[in-house]
Design a protein around this motif. Structure first.
Motif, PDB file in Angstrom:
ATOM      1  N   GLU A   1       0.808  -1.218   0.000  1.00 36.08           N
ATOM      2  CA  GLU A   1       0.000   0.000   0.000  1.00 36.08           C
ATOM      3  C   GLU A   1       0.845   1.274   0.000  1.00 36.08           C
ATOM      4  O   GLU A   1       0.545   2.228  -0.725  1.00 36.08           O
ATOM      5  CB  GLU A   1      -0.916   0.015   1.225  1.00 36.08           C
ATOM      6  N   ILE A   2       1.901   1.288   0.813  1.00 38.83           N
ATOM      7  CA  ILE A   2       2.736   2.481   0.918  1.00 38.83           C
ATOM      8  C   ILE A   2       3.446   2.735  -0.407  1.00 38.83           C
ATOM      9  O   ILE A   2       3.494   3.865  -0.903  1.00 38.83           O
ATOM     10  CB  ILE A   2       3.748   2.326   2.066  1.00 38.83           C
TER      11      ILE A   2
ATOM     12  N   MET B   1       2.979   5.968  -2.965  1.00 37.88           N
ATOM     13  CA  MET B   1       4.096   6.816  -3.379  1.00 37.88           C
ATOM     14  C   MET B   1       4.162   6.909  -4.900  1.00 37.88           C
ATOM     15  O   MET B   1       4.330   8.004  -5.464  1.00 37.88           O
ATOM     16  CB  MET B   1       5.419   6.288  -2.829  1.00 37.88           C
ATOM     17  N   LEU B   2       4.010   5.776  -5.582  1.00 41.68           N
ATOM     18  CA  LEU B   2       4.069   5.788  -7.044  1.00 41.68           C
ATOM     19  C   LEU B   2       2.911   6.583  -7.642  1.00 41.68           C
ATOM     20  O   LEU B   2       3.057   7.228  -8.679  1.00 41.68           O
ATOM     21  CB  LEU B   2       4.049   4.359  -7.582  1.00 41.68           C
TER      22      LEU B   2
ATOM     23  N   SER C   1      -1.155  10.454  -0.576  1.00 39.90           N
ATOM     24  CA  SER C   1      -0.841  10.062   0.794  1.00 39.90           C
ATOM     25  C   SER C   1      -1.330   8.637   1.054  1.00 39.90           C
ATOM     26  O   SER C   1      -2.435   8.274   0.646  1.00 39.90           O
ATOM     27  CB  SER C   1      -1.517  11.003   1.791  1.00 39.90           C
ATOM     28  N   PRO C   2      -0.507   7.810   1.737  1.00 37.49           N
ATOM     29  CA  PRO C   2      -0.961   6.455   2.051  1.00 37.49           C
ATOM     30  C   PRO C   2      -2.049   6.411   3.112  1.00 37.49           C
ATOM     31  O   PRO C   2      -2.726   5.395   3.269  1.00 37.49           O
ATOM     32  CB  PRO C   2       0.314   5.766   2.546  1.00 37.49           C
ATOM     33  N   GLN C   3      -2.251   7.508   3.823  1.00 40.53           N
ATOM     34  CA  GLN C   3      -3.269   7.543   4.860  1.00 40.53           C
ATOM     35  C   GLN C   3      -4.660   7.496   4.230  1.00 40.53           C
ATOM     36  O   GLN C   3      -5.067   8.400   3.500  1.00 40.53           O
ATOM     37  CB  GLN C   3      -3.120   8.809   5.713  1.00 40.53           C
TER      38      GLN C   3
ATOM     39  N   ALA D   1      -8.526   2.383  -5.936  1.00 39.13           N
ATOM     40  CA  ALA D   1      -8.199   3.661  -6.567  1.00 39.13           C
ATOM     41  C   ALA D   1      -6.710   3.763  -6.867  1.00 39.13           C
ATOM     42  O   ALA D   1      -6.303   4.284  -7.913  1.00 39.13           O
ATOM     43  CB  ALA D   1      -8.634   4.815  -5.661  1.00 39.13           C
ATOM     44  N   LEU D   2      -5.887   3.256  -5.946  1.00 35.12           N
ATOM     45  CA  LEU D   2      -4.439   3.270  -6.179  1.00 35.12           C
ATOM     46  C   LEU D   2      -4.079   2.437  -7.402  1.00 35.12           C
ATOM     47  O   LEU D   2      -3.278   2.850  -8.244  1.00 35.12           O
ATOM     48  CB  LEU D   2      -3.704   2.726  -4.954  1.00 35.12           C
TER      49      LEU D   2
END
Length: 303
Positions: free
Chosen positions: A190-191, A195-196, A200-202, A208-209
């Protein structure tokens, strides 16, 4: 054949009751040295989780660097012991092998600091020297514990040779523009996915990512979510895979084990869903054991 290009480390593992606070001296427990490194872990997982290796079929090769120290000799021997081809593991004179300092708490969570050593000297020239080996491969697997220029060079070479490219973008880092378009399977956590994607990972949503990363060029995005399972945005659609419920002892190399199980599954003819399932079973098994390569199962142990 599977060719893994990446890092080879000796893990210096210390058990602690909890993670220390800044400036705090904490009394730890057992200490072990265990072969690791994301590249080497994934190579070992590919080898152990392939049903064809024992029959002399599918093979796994490693491209990387170690130092001319005791750790380097031990790391090479460990890989060879798992049947991994070491013809393009280069021993660099006067250089220390890579190490990872790992704290593991009573909940099985870890904190890791890496000194790259010989891994930092893996160069595009080493990749070019291994071109003949890569030409024999079906799948090429990479991570980001070696220089970015070398990773990008290797991805471009593998793609030019028509190979399936699997990239684990870890540790989290920005990638040069256009690289994701050359990757067949992108496998972040997830993190790393956040980033890619530039968010924000929060509170980030895995679906969606994955969609954002597909827009950046990667056809297939598989996001590992730890105890929450896996979200896969594949060329044919989006899928969620629940994690197996286990009592975690040490999560070190769980992601590497998943990738090895997935890649070995693909190489042995599984479809993507079957390969993801094999990766998940292997990762669940691994977190019930301590260490990196010491926790990676063999195929027969999953059934």
């Amino acid at each position: 054949m599977i060719v893994v290009i990446g890092s080879i480390n000796m893990d210096l593992v210390l058990r602690v009751p909890r993670m220390p606070l800044p400036g705090e001296t904490l009394t730890g427990g057992a200490f072990r040295t265990i072969p690791g490194g994301k590249g080497a872990n994934q190579a070992v997982a590919c080898a152990r989780l392939s049903g064809k290796v024992a029959a002399g079929g599918q093979q796994v090769a490693m491209v990387g660097c170690v130092g001319d120290d005791a750790f380097g000799a031990t790391l090479r021997a460990a890989l060879v012991g798992d049947g991994i081809i070491d013809s393009h593991i280069t021993t660099l004179p006067g250089v220390a092998s890579g190490i990872a300092s790992i704290l593991v708490d009573d909940n099985g969570q870890n904190s890791i600091v890496i000194a790259g050593g010989a891994n930092d000297l893996l160069s595009p020239a080493h990749i070019d020297a291994a071109k003949g080996l890569i030409e024999q491969a079906d799948i090429v697997v990479l991570q980001l514990e070696t220089p970015m220029a070398t990773v990008v060079h290797a991805i471009k070479l593998a793609r030019s040779l028509g190979k399936t490219v699997v990239l684990n973008p870890a540790p989290a880092a920005s990638l040069p523009q256009g690289v994701l378009e050359l990757v067949d399977y992108l496998i972040p956590n997830e993190i790393e996915a956040a980033m890619l994607a530039g968010v924000s990972p929060q509170g980030a949503d895995a679906k969606a990512l994955a969609a954002a990363l597909q827009k950046l060029g990667s056809d297939n995005v598989i996001i590992t979510l730890g105890s929450k399972g896996v979200h896969a945005a594949l060329y044919g659609g989006d899928y969620d895979f629940a994690a197996e419920v286990v009592q975690a002892v040490d999560t070190t190399a769980a992601g590497d084990t998943f990738i090895g199980g997935f890649v070995a599954g693909l190489a042995s003819g599984m479809d993507e869903a079957e390969a993801i399932g094999q990766g998940q079973r292997a990762a669940a098994w691994s977190v019930t054991k301590p260490g990196a390569q010491t926790s990676i199962p063999h195929l027969h142990e999953l059934f």
